[in-house]
Each structure stands twice: as C-alpha cells, then as structure tokens.
Write a protein that holds these residues in place. Structure first.
Motif, short mmCIF file in Angstrom:
data_model
loop_
_atom_site.label_atom_id
_atom_site.label_comp_id
_atom_site.label_asym_id
_atom_site.label_seq_id
_atom_site.Cartn_x
_atom_site.Cartn_y
_atom_site.Cartn_z
N SER A 128 0.86 -1.13 0.14
CA SER A 128 0.00 -0.05 -0.09
C SER A 128 0.92 1.29 0.07
N ASN A 129 1.90 0.98 0.93
CA ASN A 129 2.90 2.29 0.76
C ASN A 129 3.38 2.64 -0.47
N LEU A 130 3.84 1.60 -1.14
CA LEU A 130 4.53 1.61 -2.52
C LEU A 130 3.56 2.14 -3.44
N LEU A 131 2.48 1.51 -3.29
CA LEU A 131 1.36 2.05 -4.43
C LEU A 131 1.17 3.71 -4.27
N ALA A 132 1.03 4.07 -3.16
CA ALA A 132 0.93 5.32 -2.85
C ALA A 132 2.06 6.20 -3.34
N GLU A 133 3.16 5.77 -3.02
CA GLU A 133 4.55 6.59 -3.77
C GLU A 133 4.31 6.63 -5.43
#
Ligand code: ADP
Ligand code: MG
Length: 250
Positions: A128-133
């Motif tokens: 999820s964090n990476l998709l936000a990034e």
C-alpha cells in the motif's frame, strides 16, 4: 554495488556479450544505450542470471549471484538460494510483465510472502505504501488490463520495490508506452534516483539519461565501446560513435 566481470554470453555461434565488465557503485545510476540487437537486454538478463553465461561473474553488494559460499568453497546456488539472491535485484521490463489474472495488490504481495517470508498483513502494508508512492493509491483491486500502460509500469516498479531490492535494473521501461505516458514513469524513476537507489537503465530517453545518470555506456555488438559521464559522452568529440548513434535516433 553491481559488478559484472568479463561476461561472455553465446547463443549458438553468436556472441551476444563479448567480455563485458561494468561496475555501478552504490547510489549511482548507469544508463545503457545502443542499437537494437547490441546485447543490452542480454546484459541485464545475465546480471540476474535469468540467462546463464559462458564465463564471467556478477556480484551484487559483494555477493556472487548464482553461487553459494560453502565449507568447501563456492558452489552453484540451489534454486532457493538463487531466488533469494534475485530478490536483491529488482527488474522492470519493457512490457511490464504483470500477472494478468492477479489484482494489483496480488501482483505486489505474492513474491515478498513467498521469497522474503512476509506475512500477508506485512506485505499488504508495504504494498500500500509503495502504491501510494507511485501515485496508484486506491487501485489495489484493479486488474492490469484495466490500467493504462503508464499505470501498469508504475505497478511493475512498485512490485519490484516490494522485495526491497538492493539494486534496480530497467530494460527500456518507457519504450512500450504512448508518448504522453512516458513522463509519469520517468518521474517515478527520478524519485528513486533521488532516494539513492543503485540503478542500471537501458533507455533511449536521453533527457532522463543526461539528468539522472552518473555514467552512460554505449553498447555495440555485445561490447561496451564508449562510456563516460553524460557530459563527456553526449557533448565531447571523444565519443563519436555514441554521438553518431544518437543523431540517428533524433
Ligand atoms: P538489445 O536488447 O540490445 O536489443 P538483445 O540483448 O535482446 O539486444 O539481443 C542481442 C542479440 O542476441 C540479438 O542479436 C538477439 O537476436 C540475440 N538473442 C537474444 N536472445 C536470444 C536467444 N534467447 N536466442 C538466440 N539469440 C538471442
Ligand atoms: Mg532489448
């Protein structure tokens, strides 16, 4: 951080890599350019041992890929060890290579769970964090076919990063994209550069190479024939073959 030494790769009688050596120090970016068929993809594929080489060796962070240090000296890595070694090498392909029947989230979490031993919850949080990034918040449940090429390539980058690789290899990551989608992928790559990721990038995006790369190498017939800083390679008369190649690209 990446050190390829004297790589030789043959396909039958054809020599695709002819004694190639290349080093990319930690946090540096090496751009690889050259005509179609010159061996650029083969180089990346040999670095992570997707292709076996006739001779030479590859070290990532000082560890030899494809080999395990044993009590009686080095021996060929088992499939399991090789999977772990490859996890340190993130790879992004021209054609994204997402799993078409997996959602975006599934594409990101499968390998970290299987290879890195993350729990589903841990993998989902990291994903999820990476998709936000990469600007894809909220698209976790989409399938690749529902996304644009630029979005798919950003998923592919996030998927590679989800393994927490030490280095990233990009093989013409924007060549399959419509022109208006190239920028969104390059922006994600530029952010990775700023964060200090060690990268090798096969690309014909010369503005990106000029701004982001520390070194540009020009490949011809399986050999590095010219290399230097972007200023040296692109602007000085000492690199005539690179400049002749680039003038044909325009
Ligand atoms: P580039 O990425 O620079 O366009 P490649 O590394 O894909 O070049 O290919 C280099 C050369 O090796 C080409 O001549 C190609 O035809 C040949 N080659 C690549 N993969 C294979 C293969 N699996 N079998 C036989 N020849 C191959
Ligand atoms: Mg290629």
């Amino acid at each position: 951080m990446i050190s390829a030494r004297n790589l030789v790769k043959r396909f039958g009688d054809f020599t695709a890599l002819d004694d190639v050596s290349i080093d990319v120090p930690e946090g540096r970016v090496c751009a690889v350019i050259g005509a179609s068929g010159s061996g650029k993809s083969t180089l990346l594929r040999c670095i992570n041992q997707l292709e076996p080489t006739e001779s030479g060796e590859v070290l990532v962070d000082g560890k030899r890929i494809g080999w395990t240090e044993g009590r009686n000296g080095p021996h060929r890595a088992s499939e399991r060890d090789l999977r772990l070694q490859r996890a340190d090498i993130g790879m992004v392909f021209q054609h994204f290579n997402l799993f078409p029947h997996f959602s975006v989230m599934q594409n990101l979490i499968e390998a970290p769970m299987a290879v890195r031993g993350l729990s589903r919850a841990e993998a989902r949080e990291r994903a999820s964090n990476l998709l936000a990034e990469v600007g894809l918040e909220g698209r976790e449940d989409a399938f690749p076919s529902e996304l644009s090429g630029g979005q798919q390539q950003r998923v592919a980058i996030a998927r590679a990063l989800c393994m927490e690789p030490k280095v990233m290899l990009f093989d013409e990551p924007t060549s399959a994209l419509d022109p208006e989608l190239v920028g969104e992928v390059l922006r994600v790559m530029e952010r990775l550069v700023k964060k200090g990721m060690t990268m090798m990038v096969v690309t014909h995006e010369m503005d990106f190479a000029r701004d982001a790369a520390d070194r540009i190498v020009f490949f011809d017939q399986g050999k590095i024939v010219e290399s230097g800083s972007p200023g040296q390679v692109l602007d000085s008369p000492e690199h005539p073959r690179t400049q002749a190649f680039l003038s044909r690209l325009l």
